[in-house]
Design a protein around this motif. Sequence first.
Motif, PDB file in Angstrom:
ATOM      1  N   LEU A 112       0.834  -1.194   0.000  1.00  0.00           N
ATOM      2  CA  LEU A 112       0.000   0.000   0.000  1.00  0.00           C
ATOM      3  C   LEU A 112       0.872   1.249   0.000  1.00  0.00           C
ATOM      4  O   LEU A 112       1.878   1.308   0.703  1.00  0.00           O
ATOM      5  CB  LEU A 112      -0.891   0.022   1.257  1.00  0.00           C
ATOM      6  CG  LEU A 112      -1.626   1.323   1.589  1.00  0.00           C
ATOM      7  CD1 LEU A 112      -2.707   1.636   0.561  1.00  0.00           C
ATOM      8  CD2 LEU A 112      -2.221   1.243   2.997  1.00  0.00           C
ATOM      9  N   ARG A 140      -2.280  -1.419  -3.934  1.00  0.00           N
ATOM     10  CA  ARG A 140      -3.255  -0.478  -3.380  1.00  0.00           C
ATOM     11  C   ARG A 140      -2.645   0.923  -3.274  1.00  0.00           C
ATOM     12  O   ARG A 140      -1.492   1.071  -2.879  1.00  0.00           O
ATOM     13  CB  ARG A 140      -3.723  -0.929  -2.000  1.00  0.00           C
ATOM     14  CG  ARG A 140      -4.640  -2.124  -2.085  1.00  0.00           C
ATOM     15  CD  ARG A 140      -4.899  -2.734  -0.727  1.00  0.00           C
ATOM     16  NE  ARG A 140      -5.540  -4.016  -0.904  1.00  0.00           N
ATOM     17  CZ  ARG A 140      -4.904  -5.145  -1.192  1.00  0.00           C
ATOM     18  NH1 ARG A 140      -3.609  -5.156  -1.331  1.00  0.00           N
ATOM     19  NH2 ARG A 140      -5.559  -6.267  -1.344  1.00  0.00           N
ATOM     20  N   TYR A 141      -3.483   1.908  -3.570  1.00  0.00           N
ATOM     21  CA  TYR A 141      -3.075   3.302  -3.507  1.00  0.00           C
ATOM     22  C   TYR A 141      -4.218   4.096  -2.904  1.00  0.00           C
ATOM     23  O   TYR A 141      -5.338   4.053  -3.415  1.00  0.00           O
ATOM     24  CB  TYR A 141      -2.734   3.814  -4.910  1.00  0.00           C
ATOM     25  CG  TYR A 141      -2.335   5.270  -4.972  1.00  0.00           C
ATOM     26  CD1 TYR A 141      -1.339   5.781  -4.149  1.00  0.00           C
ATOM     27  CD2 TYR A 141      -2.945   6.137  -5.865  1.00  0.00           C
ATOM     28  CE1 TYR A 141      -0.962   7.112  -4.217  1.00  0.00           C
ATOM     29  CE2 TYR A 141      -2.572   7.469  -5.950  1.00  0.00           C
ATOM     30  CZ  TYR A 141      -1.583   7.949  -5.114  1.00  0.00           C
ATOM     31  OH  TYR A 141      -1.209   9.273  -5.184  1.00  0.00           O
ATOM     32  N   TRP A 142      -3.942   4.770  -1.783  1.00  0.00           N
ATOM     33  CA  TRP A 142      -4.964   5.575  -1.123  1.00  0.00           C
ATOM     34  C   TRP A 142      -4.564   7.042  -1.209  1.00  0.00           C
ATOM     35  O   TRP A 142      -3.402   7.400  -1.003  1.00  0.00           O
ATOM     36  CB  TRP A 142      -5.117   5.196   0.338  1.00  0.00           C
ATOM     37  CG  TRP A 142      -5.596   3.793   0.581  1.00  0.00           C
ATOM     38  CD1 TRP A 142      -5.973   2.869  -0.350  1.00  0.00           C
ATOM     39  CD2 TRP A 142      -5.731   3.157   1.844  1.00  0.00           C
ATOM     40  NE1 TRP A 142      -6.342   1.701   0.264  1.00  0.00           N
ATOM     41  CE2 TRP A 142      -6.200   1.840   1.614  1.00  0.00           C
ATOM     42  CE3 TRP A 142      -5.506   3.561   3.146  1.00  0.00           C
ATOM     43  CZ2 TRP A 142      -6.444   0.939   2.643  1.00  0.00           C
ATOM     44  CZ3 TRP A 142      -5.740   2.664   4.178  1.00  0.00           C
ATOM     45  CH2 TRP A 142      -6.222   1.368   3.921  1.00  0.00           C
ATOM     46  N   LEU A 154      -9.817   4.893  -1.835  1.00  0.00           N
ATOM     47  CA  LEU A 154      -9.058   3.651  -1.864  1.00  0.00           C
ATOM     48  C   LEU A 154      -9.089   3.098  -3.283  1.00  0.00           C
ATOM     49  O   LEU A 154     -10.165   2.859  -3.831  1.00  0.00           O
ATOM     50  CB  LEU A 154      -9.670   2.629  -0.905  1.00  0.00           C
ATOM     51  CG  LEU A 154      -9.500   2.875   0.594  1.00  0.00           C
ATOM     52  CD1 LEU A 154     -10.202   4.122   1.068  1.00  0.00           C
ATOM     53  CD2 LEU A 154     -10.006   1.673   1.369  1.00  0.00           C
ATOM     54  N   HIS A 155      -7.913   2.932  -3.856  1.00  0.00           N
ATOM     55  CA  HIS A 155      -7.784   2.394  -5.211  1.00  0.00           C
ATOM     56  C   HIS A 155      -7.145   1.011  -5.128  1.00  0.00           C
ATOM     57  O   HIS A 155      -6.251   0.784  -4.316  1.00  0.00           O
ATOM     58  CB  HIS A 155      -6.870   3.283  -6.069  1.00  0.00           C
ATOM     59  CG  HIS A 155      -7.339   4.685  -6.196  1.00  0.00           C
ATOM     60  ND1 HIS A 155      -8.267   5.085  -7.136  1.00  0.00           N
ATOM     61  CD2 HIS A 155      -7.012   5.809  -5.516  1.00  0.00           C
ATOM     62  CE1 HIS A 155      -8.472   6.378  -7.020  1.00  0.00           C
ATOM     63  NE2 HIS A 155      -7.723   6.846  -6.040  1.00  0.00           N
ATOM     64  N   GLU A 156      -7.617   0.115  -5.975  1.00  0.00           N
ATOM     65  CA  GLU A 156      -7.016  -1.215  -6.093  1.00  0.00           C
ATOM     66  C   GLU A 156      -6.592  -1.431  -7.531  1.00  0.00           C
ATOM     67  O   GLU A 156      -7.275  -1.003  -8.467  1.00  0.00           O
ATOM     68  CB  GLU A 156      -8.002  -2.299  -5.660  1.00  0.00           C
ATOM     69  CG  GLU A 156      -8.255  -2.297  -4.170  1.00  0.00           C
ATOM     70  CD  GLU A 156      -9.027  -3.519  -3.697  1.00  0.00           C
ATOM     71  OE1 GLU A 156      -9.304  -4.441  -4.511  1.00  0.00           O
ATOM     72  OE2 GLU A 156      -9.374  -3.544  -2.511  1.00  0.00           O
ATOM     73  N   TYR A 163      -5.548   1.477 -11.736  1.00  0.00           N
ATOM     74  CA  TYR A 163      -6.299   1.524 -10.484  1.00  0.00           C
ATOM     75  C   TYR A 163      -7.769   1.772 -10.757  1.00  0.00           C
ATOM     76  O   TYR A 163      -8.132   2.532 -11.654  1.00  0.00           O
ATOM     77  CB  TYR A 163      -5.783   2.648  -9.577  1.00  0.00           C
ATOM     78  CG  TYR A 163      -4.454   2.344  -8.920  1.00  0.00           C
ATOM     79  CD1 TYR A 163      -4.279   1.215  -8.131  1.00  0.00           C
ATOM     80  CD2 TYR A 163      -3.374   3.189  -9.081  1.00  0.00           C
ATOM     81  CE1 TYR A 163      -3.071   0.934  -7.536  1.00  0.00           C
ATOM     82  CE2 TYR A 163      -2.156   2.933  -8.483  1.00  0.00           C
ATOM     83  CZ  TYR A 163      -2.005   1.798  -7.707  1.00  0.00           C
ATOM     84  OH  TYR A 163      -0.804   1.539  -7.114  1.00  0.00           O
ATOM     85  N   HIS A 166     -12.022   1.657  -5.285  1.00  0.00           N
ATOM     86  CA  HIS A 166     -12.641   0.573  -4.521  1.00  0.00           C
ATOM     87  C   HIS A 166     -13.644   1.132  -3.511  1.00  0.00           C
ATOM     88  O   HIS A 166     -14.701   0.552  -3.285  1.00  0.00           O
ATOM     89  CB  HIS A 166     -11.548  -0.235  -3.819  1.00  0.00           C
ATOM     90  CG  HIS A 166     -12.047  -1.279  -2.890  1.00  0.00           C
ATOM     91  ND1 HIS A 166     -12.692  -2.410  -3.325  1.00  0.00           N
ATOM     92  CD2 HIS A 166     -12.011  -1.366  -1.537  1.00  0.00           C
ATOM     93  CE1 HIS A 166     -13.029  -3.149  -2.280  1.00  0.00           C
ATOM     94  NE2 HIS A 166     -12.633  -2.530  -1.194  1.00  0.00           N
ATOM     95  N   HIS A 182      -9.742  -3.540   4.448  1.00  0.00           N
ATOM     96  CA  HIS A 182      -9.328  -2.803   3.253  1.00  0.00           C
ATOM     97  C   HIS A 182      -7.948  -3.165   2.748  1.00  0.00           C
ATOM     98  O   HIS A 182      -7.516  -2.670   1.717  1.00  0.00           O
ATOM     99  CB  HIS A 182      -9.352  -1.302   3.543  1.00  0.00           C
ATOM    100  CG  HIS A 182     -10.670  -0.811   3.995  1.00  0.00           C
ATOM    101  ND1 HIS A 182     -11.764  -0.714   3.151  1.00  0.00           N
ATOM    102  CD2 HIS A 182     -11.122  -0.417   5.214  1.00  0.00           C
ATOM    103  CE1 HIS A 182     -12.807  -0.268   3.835  1.00  0.00           C
ATOM    104  NE2 HIS A 182     -12.447  -0.077   5.075  1.00  0.00           N
ATOM    105  N   LEU A 183      -7.270  -4.033   3.496  1.00  0.00           N
ATOM    106  CA  LEU A 183      -5.870  -4.296   3.198  1.00  0.00           C
ATOM    107  C   LEU A 183      -5.515  -5.690   3.705  1.00  0.00           C
ATOM    108  O   LEU A 183      -5.510  -5.914   4.898  1.00  0.00           O
ATOM    109  CB  LEU A 183      -5.034  -3.236   3.918  1.00  0.00           C
ATOM    110  CG  LEU A 183      -3.548  -3.261   3.800  1.00  0.00           C
ATOM    111  CD1 LEU A 183      -3.126  -2.853   2.401  1.00  0.00           C
ATOM    112  CD2 LEU A 183      -2.935  -2.292   4.795  1.00  0.00           C
TER     113      LEU A 183
END
Length: 185
Positions: A112, A140-142, A154-156, A163, A166, A182-183
Amino acid sequence: MSAEAVGMHMPAVVTLDDVAAMNAADPNGHRYETSPDGVLSVMPPTDSEHAIIASRIFAWLIMAGWPAEQVLQAVGARVPGPSGDGGRIPDITVWRKPPSRRVWSAVTDLVLVVEIVSPGSETMDSVTKAREYASAGIPRYWVVERDGAQTVTLHELGGDGRYTEHARMPLAWLLQAAPADHLDG
């Protein structure tokens, strides 16, 4: 010092070693990064609101059982690209295993990346870094906005290498959930 004066002393190609030296030498706490395409970015020092958001997310992850060696603030990530490696310094990173003890760690074990938007970094955080992190395969990128709710998007990473959003929620809601929601580790 003027931009012209600084430019006279800049090398033709800025390496990750150069960027690390700039970060180490800046007495005012600016953050220097470079894209995989070699574009140098200079961000102002973080303010207290930024630090509080980062601390809250960091504490949430640690209290949920993530080892401190795997949840890091402001650590360098070597982001590969077609033209070469870039160096980004995300606000928070979560790793499958502790990263190497280098200034720029490979992103292969990143689970992440969290970026907290600062004034002037909106496009960098929501477009440029999202593209770079997705291309690097970070799952994952928030992105945390600095609006009233401190909205977290929240991106997956999808099968197409991009991405997808999410979830989107206020930071307070996120911090009420378990990180495992979430992770996954």
